[in-house]
Scaffold this active site. Structure first.
Site, mmCIF file in Angstrom:
data_model
loop_
_atom_site.group_PDB
_atom_site.id
_atom_site.type_symbol
_atom_site.label_atom_id
_atom_site.label_comp_id
_atom_site.label_asym_id
_atom_site.label_seq_id
_atom_site.Cartn_x
_atom_site.Cartn_y
_atom_site.Cartn_z
ATOM 1 N N LYS A 12 0.827 -1.221 0.000
ATOM 2 C CA LYS A 12 0.000 0.000 0.000
ATOM 3 C C LYS A 12 0.864 1.275 0.000
ATOM 4 C CE LYS A 12 -3.888 -2.374 2.174
ATOM 5 N NZ LYS A 12 -4.972 -2.324 3.194
ATOM 6 N N TYR A 52 -12.271 -1.741 -3.805
ATOM 7 C CA TYR A 52 -12.780 -1.923 -2.440
ATOM 8 C C TYR A 52 -14.297 -1.768 -2.363
ATOM 9 C CZ TYR A 52 -8.238 -2.395 -0.087
ATOM 10 O OH TYR A 52 -7.026 -2.864 0.370
ATOM 11 N N PHE A 60 -15.397 3.883 6.952
ATOM 12 C CA PHE A 60 -14.044 4.291 6.563
ATOM 13 C C PHE A 60 -13.834 4.276 5.050
ATOM 14 C CE2 PHE A 60 -13.965 -0.259 7.701
ATOM 15 C CZ PHE A 60 -13.515 -0.816 6.511
ATOM 16 N N ARG A 88 -2.482 -14.708 4.302
ATOM 17 C CA ARG A 88 -3.192 -13.988 5.385
ATOM 18 C C ARG A 88 -2.457 -14.205 6.712
ATOM 19 N NH1 ARG A 88 -7.230 -10.261 3.923
ATOM 20 N NH2 ARG A 88 -7.926 -10.477 6.056
ATOM 21 N N THR A 94 -5.708 -7.293 10.442
ATOM 22 C CA THR A 94 -5.933 -5.996 9.784
ATOM 23 C C THR A 94 -5.380 -4.843 10.627
ATOM 24 O OG1 THR A 94 -8.001 -6.923 8.938
ATOM 25 C CG2 THR A 94 -7.733 -4.526 8.764
ATOM 26 N N ARG A 105 2.336 -7.038 8.839
ATOM 27 C CA ARG A 105 1.652 -5.849 9.374
ATOM 28 C C ARG A 105 2.231 -5.426 10.727
ATOM 29 N NH1 ARG A 105 -4.373 -7.442 7.124
ATOM 30 N NH2 ARG A 105 -4.321 -6.090 5.283
ATOM 31 N N ASN A 115 -2.056 -0.105 6.665
ATOM 32 C CA ASN A 115 -1.574 -1.372 7.219
ATOM 33 C C ASN A 115 -0.662 -2.156 6.266
ATOM 34 O OD1 ASN A 115 -3.554 -2.173 5.506
ATOM 35 N ND2 ASN A 115 -4.781 -3.284 7.006
ATOM 36 N N HIS A 118 -2.185 -5.459 1.291
ATOM 37 C CA HIS A 118 -3.473 -6.123 1.078
ATOM 38 C C HIS A 118 -3.205 -7.582 0.778
ATOM 39 C CE1 HIS A 118 -7.329 -7.211 -0.729
ATOM 40 N NE2 HIS A 118 -6.616 -7.778 -1.682
ATOM 41 N N GLU A 129 -9.166 -10.237 -8.183
ATOM 42 C CA GLU A 129 -8.203 -9.160 -7.936
ATOM 43 C C GLU A 129 -6.990 -9.258 -8.865
ATOM 44 O OE1 GLU A 129 -9.631 -8.744 -3.282
ATOM 45 O OE2 GLU A 129 -7.621 -9.533 -3.694
HETATM 46 P P1 ATP Z 1 -7.174 -5.983 2.927
HETATM 47 O O1 ATP Z 1 -8.501 -6.271 2.239
HETATM 48 O O2 ATP Z 1 -6.581 -4.636 2.541
HETATM 49 O O3 ATP Z 1 -6.202 -7.118 2.776
HETATM 50 P P2 ATP Z 1 -8.228 -6.893 5.418
HETATM 51 O O4 ATP Z 1 -8.872 -7.968 4.590
HETATM 52 O O5 ATP Z 1 -7.339 -7.318 6.523
HETATM 53 O O6 ATP Z 1 -7.421 -5.889 4.498
HETATM 54 P P3 ATP Z 1 -10.725 -5.492 5.360
HETATM 55 O O7 ATP Z 1 -11.780 -5.642 6.414
HETATM 56 O O8 ATP Z 1 -10.933 -6.132 4.040
HETATM 57 O O9 ATP Z 1 -9.342 -5.948 6.018
HETATM 58 O O10 ATP Z 1 -10.488 -3.933 5.179
HETATM 59 C C1 ATP Z 1 -9.916 -3.413 3.991
HETATM 60 C C2 ATP Z 1 -8.991 -2.281 4.347
HETATM 61 O O11 ATP Z 1 -9.759 -1.205 4.856
HETATM 62 C C3 ATP Z 1 -7.994 -2.588 5.477
HETATM 63 O O12 ATP Z 1 -6.857 -3.257 5.044
HETATM 64 C C4 ATP Z 1 -7.661 -1.193 5.955
HETATM 65 O O13 ATP Z 1 -6.746 -0.533 5.076
HETATM 66 C C5 ATP Z 1 -9.022 -0.502 5.860
HETATM 67 N N1 ATP Z 1 -9.757 -0.597 7.114
HETATM 68 C C6 ATP Z 1 -10.362 -1.687 7.658
HETATM 69 N N2 ATP Z 1 -10.942 -1.407 8.826
HETATM 70 C C7 ATP Z 1 -10.705 -0.088 9.044
HETATM 71 C C8 ATP Z 1 -11.042 0.820 10.098
HETATM 72 N N3 ATP Z 1 -11.750 0.417 11.169
HETATM 73 N N4 ATP Z 1 -10.613 2.098 9.984
HETATM 74 C C9 ATP Z 1 -9.914 2.529 8.903
HETATM 75 N N5 ATP Z 1 -9.561 1.720 7.887
HETATM 76 C C10 ATP Z 1 -9.939 0.424 7.946
HETATM 77 MG MG MG Z 2 -10.005 -7.567 2.839
#
Ligand code: ATP
Ligand code: MG
Length: 147
Positions: A12, A52, A60, A88, A94, A105, A115, A118, A129
């Protein structure tokens, strides 16, 4: 590409900006993943919204789209057995404060939003994706004869 043997990742914008691209690729390599497609690119706002889209009702979402289009990302397809689950586990929770020691992370993220990386959450999404970023001519699975 066989389902279950690949995943999709993005390094990211903040991690790229902080010079963590190569250190993160090193972790990925050490964990036994092969890079079978890779490009550096910058998402437009519309592309980040589309990538997304599943989160569009989340509070968010706006911030996430702004952040993900704020600078270049490194997009890659990674090959390994059990790739989605193993990746993962390698990246961790996350929220970096809940991520286990040794995860990407934990080492490189600066907040729940910024974070570092992805990782696809299912084989189905890994394919969607990978196709979002790469054409079939830009992915080089190790089981295919191309050299
Ligand atoms: P990713 O899809 O990026 O791999 P993830 O699967 O661990 O991450 P998701 O729930 O899919 O988590 O959230 C997508 C992205 O949205 C997160 O990686 C983070 O950048 C952002 N995000 C998630 N939760 C929050 C939050 N509470 N506040 C701000 N940003 C968030
Ligand atoms: Mg995700």
């Amino acid at each position: 590409m066989k389902p279950g043997e690949f995943t999709f990742t993005m390094i990211k914008p903040t991690a790229v900006k902080l010079g963590k691209l190569v250190p993160i690729l090193h972790e990925i390599d050490e964990a036994g993943f092969s890079v079978i497609a890779m490009k550096m690119t910058r998402l437009s706002r519309a592309q980040a919204e589309r990538f997304y889209a599943i989160h569009k009702e989340r509070p968010f979402f706006e911030e996430l789209v702004f952040f993900m289009s704020s600078g270049p990302v490194l997009a890659a397809v990674l090959q390994k057995e059990n790739a989605v689950e193993d990746y993962r586990n390698l990246i961790g929770n996350t929220n970096p404060s809940d991520a286990k020691d040794g995860t990407i992370r934990k080492k490189f993220a600066i907040s729940v939003q910024e974070n570092a990386v992805h990782g696809s959450d299912s084989d189905e999404n890994a394919l969607i994706e990978a196709n979002f970023f790469f054409s079939q001519f830009e992915i080089y699975p190790h089981d295919e004869e191309y050299c």
